[in-house]
Structure formats: structure tokens, C-alpha cells
Write an enzyme that holds these catalytic residues in place. Structure first.
Site, PDB file in Angstrom:
ATOM      1  NE  ARG A  51      17.143 -72.751 -16.588  1.00 26.49           N
ATOM      2  CZ  ARG A  51      17.665 -73.682 -15.803  1.00 26.49           C
ATOM      3  NH1 ARG A  51      17.817 -74.899 -16.235  1.00 26.49           N
ATOM      4  NH2 ARG A  51      18.048 -73.387 -14.588  1.00 26.49           N
ATOM      5  CE  LYS A 151      28.207 -62.290  -0.662  1.00 22.32           C
ATOM      6  NZ  LYS A 151      27.397 -61.236  -0.125  1.00 22.32           N
ATOM      7  CE  LYS A 185      25.004 -51.502   2.981  1.00 29.88           C
ATOM      8  NZ  LYS A 185      23.583 -51.680   3.143  1.00 29.88           N
ATOM      9  CD  GLU A 219      23.127 -59.452   7.835  1.00 32.67           C
ATOM     10  OE1 GLU A 219      22.307 -59.140   6.965  1.00 32.67           O
ATOM     11  OE2 GLU A 219      23.875 -60.429   7.736  1.00 32.67           O
ATOM     12  CG  ASP A 238      27.119 -63.935   3.202  1.00 31.04           C
ATOM     13  OD1 ASP A 238      26.868 -63.849   1.981  1.00 31.04           O
ATOM     14  OD2 ASP A 238      26.337 -63.518   4.077  1.00 31.04           O
ATOM     15  CG  HIS A 243      29.649 -56.813   2.411  1.00 33.12           C
ATOM     16  ND1 HIS A 243      29.637 -56.517   1.072  1.00 33.12           N
ATOM     17  CD2 HIS A 243      28.625 -57.681   2.598  1.00 33.12           C
ATOM     18  CE1 HIS A 243      28.652 -57.178   0.484  1.00 33.12           C
ATOM     19  NE2 HIS A 243      28.023 -57.899   1.384  1.00 33.12           N
ATOM     20  CE  LYS A 348      23.406 -63.882   7.186  1.00 35.78           C
ATOM     21  NZ  LYS A 348      23.011 -62.741   6.354  1.00 35.78           N
TER      22      LYS A 348
HETATM   23  C1  BG6 Z   1      24.875 -59.747   1.485  1.00 36.74           C
HETATM   24  C2  BG6 Z   1      24.994 -61.053   2.206  1.00 36.74           C
HETATM   25  O1  BG6 Z   1      25.990 -59.520   0.690  1.00 36.74           O
HETATM   26  O2  BG6 Z   1      24.760 -58.691   2.421  1.00 36.74           O
HETATM   27  C3  BG6 Z   1      23.821 -61.264   3.146  1.00 36.74           C
HETATM   28  O3  BG6 Z   1      25.051 -62.115   1.284  1.00 36.74           O
HETATM   29  C4  BG6 Z   1      23.650 -60.076   4.053  1.00 36.74           C
HETATM   30  O4  BG6 Z   1      23.980 -62.453   3.907  1.00 36.74           O
HETATM   31  C5  BG6 Z   1      23.621 -58.784   3.255  1.00 36.74           C
HETATM   32  O5  BG6 Z   1      22.423 -60.235   4.754  1.00 36.74           O
HETATM   33  C6  BG6 Z   1      23.622 -57.576   4.159  1.00 36.74           C
HETATM   34  O6  BG6 Z   1      23.417 -56.432   3.390  1.00 36.74           O
HETATM   35  P1  BG6 Z   1      22.722 -55.135   3.994  1.00 36.74           P
HETATM   36  O7  BG6 Z   1      22.800 -54.132   2.902  1.00 36.74           O
HETATM   37  O8  BG6 Z   1      21.326 -55.535   4.372  1.00 36.74           O
HETATM   38  O9  BG6 Z   1      23.542 -54.771   5.195  1.00 36.74           O
END
Ligand code: BG6
Length: 499
Positions: A51, A151, A185, A219, A238, A243, A348
Site C-alpha cells: 500500500r 498460514k 528444512k 522455542e 500456530d 508443522h 513458547k
Molecule cells: C511459525 C510460527 O510458523 O513458526 C511461529 O507462526 C514460530 O510462532 C515459527 O515461532 C517457528 O519456526 P522456526 O523455523 O523458527 O522453528
């Protein structure tokens, strides 16, 4: 071993949401790396669309800063940066109005439709349908056009279907590339090589020989500045819906007949459809949801989720029933896996950044060595996805030296960094160019996304129905005690990255 670079056909990549976070952190750096590796043909171009009324020069400035921030210093090369920036153009476009589309068509200027054209929608899902519609209205879609989306692909089955419909009205399924960046990956792809390019594992890859499987994606980060998105989503939407379930599929699927995108995706789909439903009656025994409380991060003290949320929303007290951690015991109801549970967990603010898949084999059927030799420890295959990608097969050997038979556990250890030269490419580098190659193997098909929601929706509904408690865990730990109990009840333990 040096990596081989395979060139691709000339193309135009158009990124909607070109000034956003994803473009800045991931897409521009990934494309730059492909430039640096000499993979981009002379005729390829990138167009940012957003935009903001930026000039081409100003957008090149934005991209340059993105590279300075998100590409390692040792990989920044002035000549390559210049070549990359020279390919970049910009088109100010408010995708909700008609303005600018004709200019975009003029800029792309390919009346005979010869060039490959990829539209990357790095924008909210609410815009996927409207953008697709305008692309068609402005004659920007032909056989060589591809659409890339990411996503959140819905927040439940119904909204995912609507999204897929909206896009499907304008693009064929073979033109839609749904990114799950975990599939890009290296170690995740390596799972396919390991399983299907070796004779060793496949005969043992079933419930008869495998006691259980663990998939952990831990994480240390909190919700950072994404609280507005995250609070509507949570760990289940998420991370698990995409994943973790994709990883589970790659571990559990039957050997596909070929490496074809659909051959592989057909097998993944069968796994998703074989997942045993979890409902109001079984949810308490098979799932744990939790939120992090104040504790420790890698650099010292950190706040809890509710404080993070309140800060991000600029409000005082916050309340939220969003889980930042989920642990699940999943069962695959088919011949191969009956009786072998798959334990999944993700969160997290956990103790370490660590993603891994553990294949825990069963004990040997008969212990032939005496007590003094020690008990054989069951074999375990650990695929470390990040950090420090590795494949580690734990086996028993004789402890060398005199003193009779003493058993010892050692690892056959393959670290990617030690075995291969050069940097490990980011997942997006592979995926962005797979779009140009038209290779959908590492992208989710519509039915896969929907089947994943079909399994997830009832679990989330059951959480609400039975009012399953939201547990808490201290930031910097491996999750709540209930998640430990989830696996220990079955006489097993989480791997916690130690082996
Ligand atoms: C994303 C999520 O898809 O993957 C995030 O929305 C997450 O919340 C991330 O932190 C993790 O990805 P990676 O590659 O850092 O493990």
C-alpha cells in the site's frame, strides 16, 4: 561436499505485502541468497507490491536494509547485493481497490504469457480471495502463473474450506503452493531420504519394532510483537495443525510409489485421515494445554504470557485462554502403527530452542548378557531439526578393554555442519524456487490442510466443552508437570534434547 546449484527458468516473482515482516525477514534475504549462489537467471525480476506509495528507489533502500539486518555479514557481497537490488521493482497497490492493477500488468508486460509468474501473498488470509479475483480480472493469470500462500490457512475446518474455495475459483490446485516452512528444512526433507533411500530402517519402521515416537518443537521466544495474531491462534493452530502434523505424516506415511508431489501427498493424507479422533471423553487423558508464566529466558528474567499480551495490546490487565504450549498423545489407527503412540509437544518460552523427532525402538526380546554387563538400553534414532542439525542413531556396543562384557551406549552421529561445507540454506530459499520449478512436493495440498483441521477442531472443541484446565509453566522449563505426566503414565519419558 560442495552443494550443487540447479538453475531455474526465467521468472517474475511478485510479492504482495512487500513491506511487511515476512518479506523483510525471510523472503528478500532468501531470494538474495539464491542470487549469491548464482541460481537466478539474468531475466528474472522481483516486484514488491504494497500500500505504501514508495518509489522503486525507496523500495530498493528497504530491501537493502533488510539484507543488512537479516543476512549474515560474511554472506553480504556488494556486487551480489547490487545485482539483486537491480532486479527489484515496486508497485504501490491497495489491493482492495481497482487502482494500480493495470500498472502492474503493464510492468509485468508479458502479453504472450511466456514467463513463469509467481504471486506470493505475504498478507492476511482475508485478502487471498480478493487478490486472486483481481489478478484474474486484470488478466494476470495464465498456465504459467502460480500462487503462494501461507498460514494461517483458516482457524478451523470451515474457514479453511472457505479460503481454499476463494482461491480455487481462480487458480487450479496445481497452481497453488501452500507453504509450511517446516517442509523446507533440510533435516525434514532428510527424513524422506533416510526412510526411503536406505534399506536399513524401513523393515523396522512399524509398531512391531517401534515403541513410540516423540516430536518436539520447543522455542525459547515468547510471543514477541505478534501477540495480536498469536492470541487468536495459540500453539495448536500456530504449530500443531501444520508443522507438527506435517512432521508426523512424514514419519508415519507408507512408502510412496514415487517422489512425485501427489504420490507423497496422497500418503500424508492417509495418515491424517487415520488419526484417532480425540473427543470430550478422551481429551483429558491425551492432551495438555498451558500458558507460560514469568520465569527465565536465554537472556535473563522474562514476563509471563498475560503480561506480554497486556504490553503488546497497550492495556493493563489481560486475560486470555490461549495456550502457548500443547502436548498430545496421538494414535494412528492403521495396520502399521496400531499401539505405537506419537507424543507431540510444542511451546513458547521453553527451556531450549530445540526441534527433534525421536524414534524409540523396542527393547531386545531377550537379554542374553549377564547382570554384570548391564541392561541393554533400547535403540533410539534422534533426528535433530534445529539447532545443530544431526541424525543420531543410539546403539549398544561392548565397552572396549579387558574386564569382560560390559555394554555401553554410543551414538552413530552425523552432524550436518561437520559433514557438509557451507551454510545451511533457510527453508524459504528452497521453497521459493520450488514454486518456480512447479514442484509441489514440499507444499500442502488442499485436502491435507482440511484433514488436519478435521482432527484438530474436535480437540479444541473438547477443551471448551469439558472446560479443560489451562495449566501454567514457568518460562524456561520443559512445560507443565501434566505434560510430563502425559508420557510418564505410559512408562516413557520425554527426550528433552539430551540425546
Ligand atoms: C511459525 C510460527 O510458523 O513458526 C511461529 O507462526 C514460530 O510462532 C515459527 O515461532 C517457528 O519456526 P522456526 O523455523 O523458527 O522453528
Amino acid at each position: 561436499m560442495a552443494r550443487q546449484i540447479i538453475p531455474v527458468d526465467p521468472f517474475d516473482y511478485i510479492i504482495f505485502g512487500a513491506t511487511g515482516d515476512l518479506a523483510e525477514r525471510k523472503l528478500l534475504p532468501a531470494l538474495y541468497h539464491r542470487e549469491k549462489d548464482g541460481q537466478l537467471p539474468d531475466e528474472c525480476r522481483f516486484v514488491g507490491a504494497a500500500r505504501s506509495k514508495l518509489s522503486r528507489k525507496a523500495y530498493q533502500g528497504f530491501a537493502k536494509s533488510a539484507l543488512e539486518e537479516f543476512v549474515e555479514e560474511e554472506d553480504r557481497d556488494d556486487t551480489c547485493i547490487k545485482r539483486f537490488l537491480d532486479r527489484l521493482d515496486y508497485m504501490p497497490l491497495d489491493v482492495t481497490t481497482d487502482d494500480g492493477w493495470d500498472d502492474l500488468a503493464k510492468m509485468l508486460n508479458d502479453p504472450e504469457g511466456k514467463r513463469i509468474r509467481a504471486f506470493y501473498l505475504a498478507v492476511g488470509p482475508g485478502l487471498f480471495g480478493p487478490i486472486s479475483e483481481r489478478l484474474e480480472q486484470h488478466d494476470l493469470i495464465n498456465d504459467r502463473t502460480r500462487l503462494v500462500i501461507e498460514k494461517p490457512l483458516g482457524r478451523d475446518l470451515e474457514s479453511a474450506r472457505e479460503l481454499n474455495e476463494a482461491v480455487g475459483e481462480h487458480f487450479g490446485e496445481d497452481q497453488v503452493f501452500r507453504i509450511d516452512h517446516y517442509l523446507g528444512k533440510e533435516t525434514v526433507q532428510n527424513l524422506l531420504a533416510l526412510r526411503f533411500a536406505n534399506h536399513l530402517f524401513e523393515p523396522l519402521w512399524n509398531a512391531q519394532h517401534i515403541d513410540h515416537v516423540q516430536i518436539t518443537v520447543a522455542e525459547t521466544v515468547g510471543v514477541e510483537d505478534r501477540a495480536a495474531y498469536y492470541d487468536k491462534s495459540g500453539a495448536m493452530r500456530d504449530m500443531v495443525q501444520n508443522h507438527l502434523l506435517q512432521l508426523l505424516c512424514l514419519v508415519a506415511m507408507e512408502p510412496p510409489a514415487s517422489g512425485d508431489a501427489d504420490a507423497i501427498r496422497d500418503e500424508k493424507l492417509k495418515v491424517l485421515r487415520s488419526l484417532k479422533p480425540i473427543d470430550d471423553k478422551t481429551v483429558e487423558d491425551n492432551t495438555v494445554r498451558a500458558q507460560y508464566a514469568a520465569g527465565a529466558g536465554p537472556n535473563g528474567k522474562v514476563d509471563g504470557y498475560l503480561e506480554d499480551l497486556a504490553r503488546d495490546a497497550d492495556e493493563g490487565e489481560a486475560f486470555s485462554s490461549t495456550a502457548t504450549f500443547v502436548a498430545l498423545k496421538a494414535q494412528i489407527d492403521n495396520w502399521r502403527w496400531a499401539g505405537t503412540p506419537f507424543y507431540l509437544r510444542t511451546g513458547k518460552r521453553m527451556a531450549a530452542r530445540m526441534s527433534e523427532i525421536v524414534i524409540q525402538f523396542k527393547p531386545v526380546p531377550h537379554a542374553m548378557f549377564g547382570e554384570e554387563a548391564g541392561k541393554p538400553v533400547s535403540n533410539k534414532l534422534v533426528l535433530r531439526l534445529q539447532p545443530d542439525e544431526s541424525v543420531r542413531q543410539w546403539i549398544m556396543i561392548k565397552d572396549p578393554g579387558p574386564g569382560g562384557m560390559r555394554l555401553k551406549r554410543v551414538a552413530l552421529d552425523m552432524s550436518f555442519a561437520e559433514t557438509f561445507d557451507g551454510r545451511a540454506p533457510d527453508a524459504y530459499e528452497r521453497l521459493l524456487l520450488d514454486v518456480i520449478r512447479g514442484n509441489q512436493t514440499l507444499f500442502m495440498r488442499r485436502d491435507e490442510v482440511e484433514a488436519a483441521w478435521e482432527w484438530i477442531d474436535p480437540i479444541m472443541a473438547a477443551w471448551d466443552d469439558i472446560n479443560q484446565p489451562m495449566r501454567t509453566y514457568t518460562a524456561g522449563t520443559w512445560g507443565p508437570s501434566q505434560a510430563i505426566a502425559l508420557i510418564e503414565r505410559d512408562g516413557r519419558t520425554w527426550n528433552d534434547g539430551d540425546a
